[in-house]
Design an enzyme around this catalytic site. Structure first.
Site, short mmCIF file in Angstrom:
data_model
loop_
_atom_site.label_atom_id
_atom_site.label_comp_id
_atom_site.label_asym_id
_atom_site.label_seq_id
_atom_site.Cartn_x
_atom_site.Cartn_y
_atom_site.Cartn_z
N TYR A 94 29.46 38.29 37.90
CA TYR A 94 29.92 39.17 37.32
C TYR A 94 31.33 38.84 37.32
O TYR A 94 32.20 39.31 36.43
CB TYR A 94 29.38 40.18 37.71
CG TYR A 94 30.50 41.45 38.19
CD1 TYR A 94 30.11 42.41 37.06
CD2 TYR A 94 31.01 41.69 39.88
CE1 TYR A 94 30.95 43.10 37.55
CE2 TYR A 94 31.39 42.39 39.80
CZ TYR A 94 32.33 43.48 38.53
OH TYR A 94 32.13 45.26 38.69
N LYS A 147 34.44 38.81 34.68
CA LYS A 147 35.85 40.02 34.05
C LYS A 147 36.96 39.44 34.47
O LYS A 147 37.88 39.70 34.12
CB LYS A 147 35.33 41.19 35.66
CG LYS A 147 35.17 41.73 36.08
CD LYS A 147 34.70 43.16 35.04
CE LYS A 147 33.46 44.04 35.42
NZ LYS A 147 33.98 45.43 34.07
N SER A 168 38.91 44.19 38.64
CA SER A 168 37.33 44.28 39.44
C SER A 168 38.13 43.22 40.40
O SER A 168 38.95 42.22 40.06
CB SER A 168 35.84 43.62 39.45
OG SER A 168 36.14 43.85 41.00
P1 NAD Z 1 27.59 52.08 36.21
O1 NAD Z 1 26.39 51.06 35.64
O2 NAD Z 1 26.81 52.98 36.98
O3 NAD Z 1 28.54 52.12 35.11
C1 NAD Z 1 28.00 50.93 33.52
C2 NAD Z 1 27.28 52.07 32.43
O4 NAD Z 1 28.17 50.99 30.96
C3 NAD Z 1 26.51 52.74 32.64
O5 NAD Z 1 26.60 54.16 32.12
C4 NAD Z 1 25.77 51.59 31.38
O6 NAD Z 1 24.68 52.46 31.65
C5 NAD Z 1 26.82 51.30 30.45
N1 NAD Z 1 26.48 49.87 29.98
C6 NAD Z 1 26.71 48.46 30.20
N2 NAD Z 1 26.25 47.80 28.87
C7 NAD Z 1 26.35 48.45 28.12
C8 NAD Z 1 27.35 47.97 26.70
N3 NAD Z 1 26.32 47.24 26.09
N4 NAD Z 1 26.53 49.09 26.17
C9 NAD Z 1 26.78 50.23 25.87
N5 NAD Z 1 26.76 51.14 27.54
C10 NAD Z 1 26.90 49.67 28.49
O7 NAD Z 1 28.97 50.98 36.76
P2 NAD Z 1 30.06 52.10 37.56
O8 NAD Z 1 30.41 51.43 38.82
O9 NAD Z 1 30.51 52.75 36.85
O10 NAD Z 1 31.10 50.87 36.68
C11 NAD Z 1 32.18 50.89 35.71
C12 NAD Z 1 32.89 49.79 35.19
O11 NAD Z 1 33.56 49.67 36.09
C13 NAD Z 1 31.76 48.70 35.01
O12 NAD Z 1 32.91 47.61 34.59
C14 NAD Z 1 32.13 48.11 36.30
O13 NAD Z 1 31.57 45.77 36.35
C15 NAD Z 1 33.45 48.30 36.65
N6 NAD Z 1 33.57 48.29 38.09
C16 NAD Z 1 33.12 49.31 39.07
C17 NAD Z 1 33.16 49.05 40.52
C18 NAD Z 1 32.10 49.97 41.15
O14 NAD Z 1 32.25 49.41 42.24
N7 NAD Z 1 31.78 50.72 40.92
C19 NAD Z 1 33.67 48.32 40.82
C20 NAD Z 1 34.73 47.36 40.71
C21 NAD Z 1 34.43 47.07 39.04
C1 UD1 Z 2 30.74 44.29 45.95
C2 UD1 Z 2 30.55 42.71 45.54
C3 UD1 Z 2 32.36 42.78 44.14
C4 UD1 Z 2 32.02 44.77 43.80
C5 UD1 Z 2 32.29 45.29 45.10
C6 UD1 Z 2 31.63 46.95 43.90
C7 UD1 Z 2 29.29 41.50 46.48
C8 UD1 Z 2 29.52 40.36 47.03
N1 UD1 Z 2 30.26 42.21 46.14
O1 UD1 Z 2 31.83 44.49 46.89
O2 UD1 Z 2 31.62 42.19 43.95
O3 UD1 Z 2 33.56 44.64 43.00
O4 UD1 Z 2 30.81 45.67 45.77
O5 UD1 Z 2 32.23 48.12 44.82
O6 UD1 Z 2 27.96 41.60 46.27
N2 UD1 Z 2 27.49 45.78 53.99
C9 UD1 Z 2 26.36 45.32 54.95
N3 UD1 Z 2 25.51 46.21 54.47
C10 UD1 Z 2 24.77 46.32 53.61
C11 UD1 Z 2 25.69 46.50 52.51
C12 UD1 Z 2 26.84 45.94 52.88
O7 UD1 Z 2 27.07 45.23 56.13
O8 UD1 Z 2 24.52 46.64 53.48
C13 UD1 Z 2 29.29 45.68 53.80
C14 UD1 Z 2 29.15 44.23 53.41
O9 UD1 Z 2 29.81 42.51 53.96
C15 UD1 Z 2 30.98 43.93 53.33
C16 UD1 Z 2 30.88 45.75 52.70
O10 UD1 Z 2 29.55 45.69 54.15
O11 UD1 Z 2 31.77 43.91 54.43
C17 UD1 Z 2 31.24 46.23 51.62
O12 UD1 Z 2 29.84 45.63 50.66
P1 UD1 Z 2 29.90 45.58 49.55
O13 UD1 Z 2 30.19 48.47 49.47
O14 UD1 Z 2 28.73 45.63 48.84
O15 UD1 Z 2 31.11 46.32 48.37
P2 UD1 Z 2 31.93 44.38 48.74
O16 UD1 Z 2 31.24 43.52 49.69
O17 UD1 Z 2 32.77 44.48 49.20
#
Ligand code: NAD
Ligand code: UD1
Length: 348
Positions: free
Chosen positions: A150, A154, A126
């Site tokens: 978190y 990572k 991330s």
């Molecule tokens: P998500 O929660 O929708 O998907 C994660 C999946 O992993 C879920 O289905 C959950 O049930 C499963 N899981 C969690 N712990 C587990 C375990 N111990 N064993 C087996 N399954 C397990 O999240 P996502 O948004 O799809 O994210 C996927 C990955 O990408 C995560 O590692 C997350 O940290 C990373 N990531 C997500 C974002 C985002 O904004 N969504 C941003 C940066 C990184």
């Molecule tokens: C957040 C997480 C980051 C994660 C990412 C995944 C935090 C501090 N950071 O990032 O670790 O990897 O999500 O997508 O939670 N905002 C509002 N109102 C809201 C929600 C968000 O104004 O109700 C604003 C935030 O201040 C930011 C932007 O929208 O400026 C995006 O926010 P968000 O979607 O939560 O993502 P990140 O903060 O970038």
């Protein structure tokens, strides 16, 4: 025979979209997920969209024996490791749960991979691993410095994977690790069918699902966290990326791991982002334009831990993975909205 990819966390938001792309690209897909933050309905829909079957095992990645059995049964060539917990606020309240699930879960996975002699891994990292920087555009060589459990989970996993790869050089392994650390910026949107998408539990923490739920009337008002940032309109700027573009980056990463660059192994980080940022107000404006819905919002104080501006330098991914985003912000919003309209209660 088609290569088999093990997708941990494949029932989740990004994982389910990855399964669609993998199946469509001709891979065999094996999913492991403990369903802590997902439902099997997503996988049923993946199979409906693609017309192809996948194999699902409901297990926790920390279950070493269960995981080893799967490696013994399936001829897995690559692992995409999405499984993890991802809520920043929750990670501050439950740090041990986050380290146990994310860090220990990854240790178990790579131990099982070692035993099974499978050494090709794409890891969901991330942008949150980066430390604060004077430059808003982040390159892979910027110093790391996550500021919450978190993010640190990572960063720790990245360190472990780099150490693992470095050890191959010392032992002159003839089957070295090939690892891509993909640092996602802000994934939003949904598959264009509207059949799979993001299904947050309870009140969403992230901007896009919150905006969608205000638009559909499930939530009354969006709080815009801070309008006094040193940005063009005072609100926070982020690099939003369509989830389908994001998962295509994983397919490109697998191809790269199998190519010349990784012939003698290695562990490299790549930003997956668009390379440009949008402010919260720009997101609201575009959402209103694309969906013809009014978003009720108010300005609130800044959220602790938020940066003013953060966007990717995606040049390395273009150069080495041959990947860049294709979809626009309008596409991301139109697709997120289609998913929301078709599934007002998510998968339930
Ligand atoms: P998500 O929660 O929708 O998907 C994660 C999946 O992993 C879920 O289905 C959950 O049930 C499963 N899981 C969690 N712990 C587990 C375990 N111990 N064993 C087996 N399954 C397990 O999240 P996502 O948004 O799809 O994210 C996927 C990955 O990408 C995560 O590692 C997350 O940290 C990373 N990531 C997500 C974002 C985002 O904004 N969504 C941003 C940066 C990184
Ligand atoms: C957040 C997480 C980051 C994660 C990412 C995944 C935090 C501090 N950071 O990032 O670790 O990897 O999500 O997508 O939670 N905002 C509002 N109102 C809201 C929600 C968000 O104004 O109700 C604003 C935030 O201040 C930011 C932007 O929208 O400026 C995006 O926010 P968000 O979607 O939560 O993502 P990140 O903060 O970038």
């Amino acid at each position: 025979m088609a290569n088999t990819v093990l997708v941990t966390g494949g029932a989740g938001y990004i994982g389910s979209h990855a399964c669609v792309e993998l199946l469509q690209a001709g891979y065999k897909v094996v999913v492991v997920d403990n369903l802590v933050n997902s439902k099997t309905e997503s996988l049923k829909r993946v199979q409906k969209i693609t017309g192809k079957a996948l194999t699902f095992y409901e297990i926790d990645v920390r279950d070493k024996e269960g995981l080893a059995d799967i490696f013994a049964k399936e001829s897995i060539s690559t692992v995409i490791h999405f499984a993890g917990l991802k809520a920043v606020g929750e990670s501050c309240e439950q740090p041990l749960n986050y380290y146990h699930n994310n860090v220990y879960g990854t240790l178990v996975l790579i131990e099982v991979m070692c035993d099974a002699n499978v050494r090709q891994l794409v890891f969901s990292s991330s942008a949150t691993v980066y430390g604060e920087s004077v430059h808003a555009q982040y390159s892979e060589d910027f110093p790391l410095g996550a500021i919450n459990p978190y993010g640190r989970s990572k960063a720790m996993i990245e360190d472990i994977l780099r150490d693992l790869s470095a050890a191959d050089k010392l032992t002159q392994s003839n089957n070295p690790w090939k690892i891509a650390l993909l640092r996602y910026f802000n994934p939003i949107g949904a598959h264009e069918s509207g059949m799979i998408g993001e299904d947050p539990n309870g009140i969403p923490n992230n901007l896009m699902p919150y905006v969608s739920q205000v638009a559909i009337g499930k939530l009354a008002q969006l709080s815009v966290f801070g309008n006094d940032y040193p940005t063009r309109d005072g609100t926070g700027i982020r690099d939003y990326i369509h989830v389908v573009d994001l998962v295509k980056g994983h397919i490109k990463a697998i191809a790269t791991l199998e190519g010349e660059k990784f012939q003698s192994g290695g562990c490299h980080a790549y930003n997956l982002g668009a390379g440009r940022g949008y402010s919260v107000l720009e997101i609201i404006e575009t959402f209103e334009k694309v969906t013809d819905k009014k978003i009720n919002y108010k300005f609130s104080p800044r959220r602790a831990g938020d940066l003013a501006e953060c966007f990717a330098n995606p040049e390395l991914a273009l150069k080495q993975l041959n990947w860049k985003v294709e979809k626009s912000l309008d596409d991301m919003i139109a697709d997120a909205w289609r998913w929301q309209l078709k599934n007002p209660q998510g998968y339930s």
